[in-house]
Write a protein that holds these residues in place. Structure first.
Motif, short mmCIF file in Angstrom:
data_model
loop_
_atom_site.label_atom_id
_atom_site.label_comp_id
_atom_site.label_asym_id
_atom_site.label_seq_id
_atom_site.Cartn_x
_atom_site.Cartn_y
_atom_site.Cartn_z
N GLY A 9 51.97 7.99 48.70
CA GLY A 9 50.93 8.10 47.81
C GLY A 9 51.72 8.55 46.47
N GLY A 10 50.63 8.36 45.42
CA GLY A 10 51.00 9.02 44.22
C GLY A 10 50.14 8.64 42.81
N LEU A 11 50.50 8.76 41.71
CA LEU A 11 49.88 8.49 40.48
C LEU A 11 50.27 7.19 40.07
CD1 LEU A 11 47.91 8.85 38.08
CD2 LEU A 11 49.99 10.31 37.10
N VAL A 12 49.63 6.08 39.86
CA VAL A 12 49.83 4.80 39.37
C VAL A 12 48.74 4.39 38.42
CG1 VAL A 12 48.51 3.63 41.28
CG2 VAL A 12 50.33 2.50 40.18
N GLN A 13 49.18 3.69 37.48
CA GLN A 13 48.31 3.02 36.54
C GLN A 13 47.23 2.01 37.04
OE1 GLN A 13 50.64 1.98 32.81
NE2 GLN A 13 50.73 3.80 32.27
N PRO A 14 46.23 1.52 36.56
CA PRO A 14 45.72 0.48 36.78
C PRO A 14 46.45 -0.87 36.86
CG PRO A 14 44.18 1.88 35.36
CD PRO A 14 45.54 2.50 35.45
N GLY A 15 46.12 -1.57 37.83
CA GLY A 15 47.01 -2.94 37.97
C GLY A 15 48.23 -2.54 39.00
N THR A 91 40.94 5.43 43.79
CA THR A 91 41.46 6.74 43.88
C THR A 91 40.92 7.56 45.12
OG1 THR A 91 41.90 7.06 41.48
CG2 THR A 91 41.46 9.12 42.67
N ALA A 92 41.79 8.16 45.90
CA ALA A 92 41.06 8.87 47.10
C ALA A 92 42.17 9.40 48.18
CB ALA A 92 40.52 7.84 48.16
N ILE A 93 41.94 10.03 49.06
CA ILE A 93 42.96 10.51 49.95
C ILE A 93 43.04 9.29 51.06
CG2 ILE A 93 43.82 12.16 51.58
CD1 ILE A 93 42.29 14.31 49.87
N TYR A 94 44.15 8.93 51.41
CA TYR A 94 44.18 7.88 52.22
C TYR A 94 44.83 8.37 53.65
CZ TYR A 94 43.17 4.46 48.85
OH TYR A 94 42.34 3.56 47.83
N TYR A 95 44.10 8.15 54.77
CA TYR A 95 44.58 8.59 56.08
C TYR A 95 44.55 7.57 57.01
CZ TYR A 95 42.11 12.88 54.38
OH TYR A 95 41.44 13.96 53.86
N VAL A 109 46.13 9.12 46.56
CA VAL A 109 46.37 8.15 45.88
C VAL A 109 45.40 8.31 44.59
CG1 VAL A 109 46.01 5.33 45.38
CG2 VAL A 109 47.07 6.47 47.66
N THR A 110 46.09 8.10 43.26
CA THR A 110 45.37 8.36 42.11
C THR A 110 45.72 7.37 41.16
OG1 THR A 110 45.48 10.88 42.27
CG2 THR A 110 44.92 9.83 40.19
#
Length: 113
Positions: A9-15, A91-95, A109-110
């Motif tokens: 997971g992490g921070l990513v830009q749209p697209g 954007t969420a927590i993925y399990y 994931v943001t």
């Protein structure tokens, strides 16, 4: 003891894209259907995708169809989720889950500019 450990997971830009991984142990991974479930702030849990034990059967939530791909490597006891064309609403927590009882700790994931 069943253990599921997510990463990626992490921070990513749209697209953008991310690939989540889930390392499994403590059970016969190759015999188990597996799922990815997400929890967004203020929203209900959503099952994003499920894959059968040998990968022959796959389903996706309508919200991610055409953008996300679930896969597994039974030799490595690892489940994957390739996420492309990410949107802010992803954007969420993925399990990573095995059935309804066994869950990993989740990976954030943001999607934001």
């Amino acid at each position: 003891e069943v253990q599921l450990v997510e990463s990626g997971g992490g921070l990513v830009q749209p697209g953008g894209s991310l690939r989540l991984s889930c390392e499994a142990s403590g059970f016969t991974f190759s015999s188990s259907a597996m799922s990815w479930v997400r929890q967004a702030p203020g929203k209900e849990l959503e099952r994003v995708s499920v894959i059968t034990s040998l990968g022959a059967g796959i389903r996706y939530a309508d919200s991610v169809k055409g953008r996300f791909t679930i896969s597994r490597d039974n030799a490595k006891n690892t489940l994957y989720l390739q996420m492309n064309n990410l949107k802010p609403e992803d954007t969420a927590i993925y399990y990573c889950t095995k059935g309804v009882v066994n869950w990993g700790q989740g990976t954030q994931v943001t999607v934001s500019s």
